[in-house]
Design an enzyme around this catalytic site. Structure first.
Site, PDB file in Angstrom:
ATOM      1  N   HIS A 129      29.173 -36.939  12.016  1.00  0.00           N
ATOM      2  CA  HIS A 129      29.366 -37.282  10.600  1.00  0.00           C
ATOM      3  C   HIS A 129      30.807 -36.995  10.171  1.00  0.00           C
ATOM      4  O   HIS A 129      31.427 -37.791   9.467  1.00  0.00           O
ATOM      5  CB  HIS A 129      28.441 -36.447   9.705  1.00  0.00           C
ATOM      6  CG  HIS A 129      27.099 -37.076   9.461  1.00  0.00           C
ATOM      7  ND1 HIS A 129      26.955 -38.316   8.893  1.00  0.00           N
ATOM      8  CD2 HIS A 129      25.843 -36.624   9.694  1.00  0.00           C
ATOM      9  CE1 HIS A 129      25.655 -38.602   8.786  1.00  0.00           C
ATOM     10  NE2 HIS A 129      24.954 -37.594   9.275  1.00  0.00           N
ATOM     11  N   CYS A 164      18.236 -39.314   9.713  1.00  0.00           N
ATOM     12  CA  CYS A 164      19.430 -38.859   8.997  1.00  0.00           C
ATOM     13  C   CYS A 164      19.137 -38.938   7.503  1.00  0.00           C
ATOM     14  O   CYS A 164      18.541 -39.910   7.042  1.00  0.00           O
ATOM     15  CB  CYS A 164      20.602 -39.771   9.355  1.00  0.00           C
ATOM     16  SG  CYS A 164      22.124 -39.348   8.486  1.00  0.00           S
ATOM     17  N   LEU A 165      19.545 -37.902   6.754  1.00  0.00           N
ATOM     18  CA  LEU A 165      19.247 -37.881   5.320  1.00  0.00           C
ATOM     19  C   LEU A 165      19.947 -39.016   4.567  1.00  0.00           C
ATOM     20  O   LEU A 165      19.538 -39.348   3.456  1.00  0.00           O
ATOM     21  CB  LEU A 165      19.628 -36.526   4.720  1.00  0.00           C
ATOM     22  CG  LEU A 165      18.800 -35.332   5.215  1.00  0.00           C
ATOM     23  CD1 LEU A 165      19.264 -34.047   4.552  1.00  0.00           C
ATOM     24  CD2 LEU A 165      17.314 -35.555   4.981  1.00  0.00           C
ATOM     25  N   GLN A 215      28.229 -36.228   3.614  1.00  0.00           N
ATOM     26  CA  GLN A 215      26.957 -36.761   3.108  1.00  0.00           C
ATOM     27  C   GLN A 215      26.734 -36.409   1.639  1.00  0.00           C
ATOM     28  O   GLN A 215      25.778 -36.892   1.025  1.00  0.00           O
ATOM     29  CB  GLN A 215      25.784 -36.238   3.938  1.00  0.00           C
ATOM     30  CG  GLN A 215      25.710 -36.866   5.328  1.00  0.00           C
ATOM     31  CD  GLN A 215      24.508 -36.339   6.071  1.00  0.00           C
ATOM     32  OE1 GLN A 215      24.544 -35.237   6.621  1.00  0.00           O
ATOM     33  NE2 GLN A 215      23.436 -37.108   6.077  1.00  0.00           N
ATOM     34  N   GLY A 267      19.920 -30.385   8.749  1.00  0.00           N
ATOM     35  CA  GLY A 267      21.381 -30.325   8.778  1.00  0.00           C
ATOM     36  C   GLY A 267      21.958 -31.270   7.749  1.00  0.00           C
ATOM     37  O   GLY A 267      21.331 -32.273   7.406  1.00  0.00           O
ATOM     38  N   HIS A 285      25.018 -34.449  16.097  1.00  0.00           N
ATOM     39  CA  HIS A 285      24.789 -35.412  15.008  1.00  0.00           C
ATOM     40  C   HIS A 285      25.690 -35.087  13.808  1.00  0.00           C
ATOM     41  O   HIS A 285      26.358 -35.969  13.262  1.00  0.00           O
ATOM     42  CB  HIS A 285      23.299 -35.366  14.617  1.00  0.00           C
ATOM     43  CG  HIS A 285      22.912 -36.252  13.471  1.00  0.00           C
ATOM     44  ND1 HIS A 285      22.076 -37.328  13.622  1.00  0.00           N
ATOM     45  CD2 HIS A 285      23.243 -36.211  12.151  1.00  0.00           C
ATOM     46  CE1 HIS A 285      21.922 -37.930  12.445  1.00  0.00           C
ATOM     47  NE2 HIS A 285      22.606 -37.258  11.543  1.00  0.00           N
ATOM     48  N   GLU A 286      25.734 -33.802  13.431  1.00  0.00           N
ATOM     49  CA  GLU A 286      26.514 -33.405  12.250  1.00  0.00           C
ATOM     50  C   GLU A 286      28.011 -33.503  12.514  1.00  0.00           C
ATOM     51  O   GLU A 286      28.780 -33.901  11.632  1.00  0.00           O
ATOM     52  CB  GLU A 286      26.142 -31.988  11.796  1.00  0.00           C
ATOM     53  CG  GLU A 286      24.684 -31.785  11.401  1.00  0.00           C
ATOM     54  CD  GLU A 286      24.167 -32.783  10.375  1.00  0.00           C
ATOM     55  OE1 GLU A 286      24.955 -33.317   9.575  1.00  0.00           O
ATOM     56  OE2 GLU A 286      22.949 -33.056  10.400  1.00  0.00           O
TER      57      GLU A 286
HETATM   58 ZN    ZN Z   1      22.930 -37.513   9.495  1.00  0.00          ZN
END
Ligand code: ZN
Length: 196
Positions: A137, A91-92, A48, A43, A133-134
């Site tokens: 963000h 998380c990226l 991000q 995701g 989670h997304e």
């Molecule tokens: Zn993340």
């Protein structure tokens, strides 16, 4: 376009709703999927990649070869939450950092797809966790805010490393200052105003 890392200010910026689905937005979404696959994620939220728009992309298989599993969530809202489950998350924007996060087990989410069609999903398990989670963000919230106290303490030195790396890049002018980055985020957010 690139994935921004903590503590880039985009990660704390509250995203603004998408008002128009343009060709440019479709290209942005395509690029986000490609970046997500390259980084081996499932995701990726628009902030991000430094864009303060309320949208994220998701492919729980993490595989470019499975495009039918690609989902775009535009202006998502979690309208119901039920139960509670703890599991490990990463998380990226925090490479190689993981921690236990408690979240609702089942959720109902409403959103729009890239054709502007509204949809509603009732989900649990991994999809539920990824969507929470997304969506976090988009509100400028990060999984580190939700770590258990023990994991938070354990994460401190990694966070410190991310922080000093980012500040170093700013000193070297590889990355603009926080003030410049925030001004750009506000400019982009303003550009989403509905057309007159
Ligand atoms: Zn993340």
């Amino acid at each position: 376009m690139q994935i921004v890392l903590y503590p880039h200010p985009a990660l704390r910026f509250k995203s603004v709703p998408v008002t128009q689905i343009t060709r440019e937005l479709r290209e942005t979404v395509r690029e986000m999927f490609d970046l997500m696959y390259a980084a081996e994620g499932i995701g990726l939220a628009a902030n991000q990649v430094g864009l303060p728009y309320r949208l994220f992309v998701l492919n729980l298989t993490g595989k470019k070869e499975e495009p039918d599993q690609e989902h775009v969530f535009i202006n998502p809202e979690i309208v119901k939450r039920k139960g509670s489950q703890e599991a490990e998350e990463g998380c990226l924007s925090f490479p190689k950092m993981y921690g236990q996060v408690r979240r609702a087990g089942e959720i109902v989410v409403e959103a729009f797809d890239l054709d502007g069609q509204g949809f509603e999903l009732s989900i649990d398990d991994l999809a539920s966790r990824a969507i929470q989670h997304e969506t976090d963000h988009l509100d400028g919230k990060l999984f580190i805010d939700r770590l258990s106290e023990a994991d938070q303490r354990e994460a401190e030195s990694k966070m410190h490393d991310f922080e000093s790396h980012f500040r170093r890049q700013q000193e070297l002018k590889v990355v603009p200052s926080d003030a410049e980055l925030e001004a750009e985020l506000r400019r982009l957010a303003e550009s989403q105003r509905p057309p007159q």
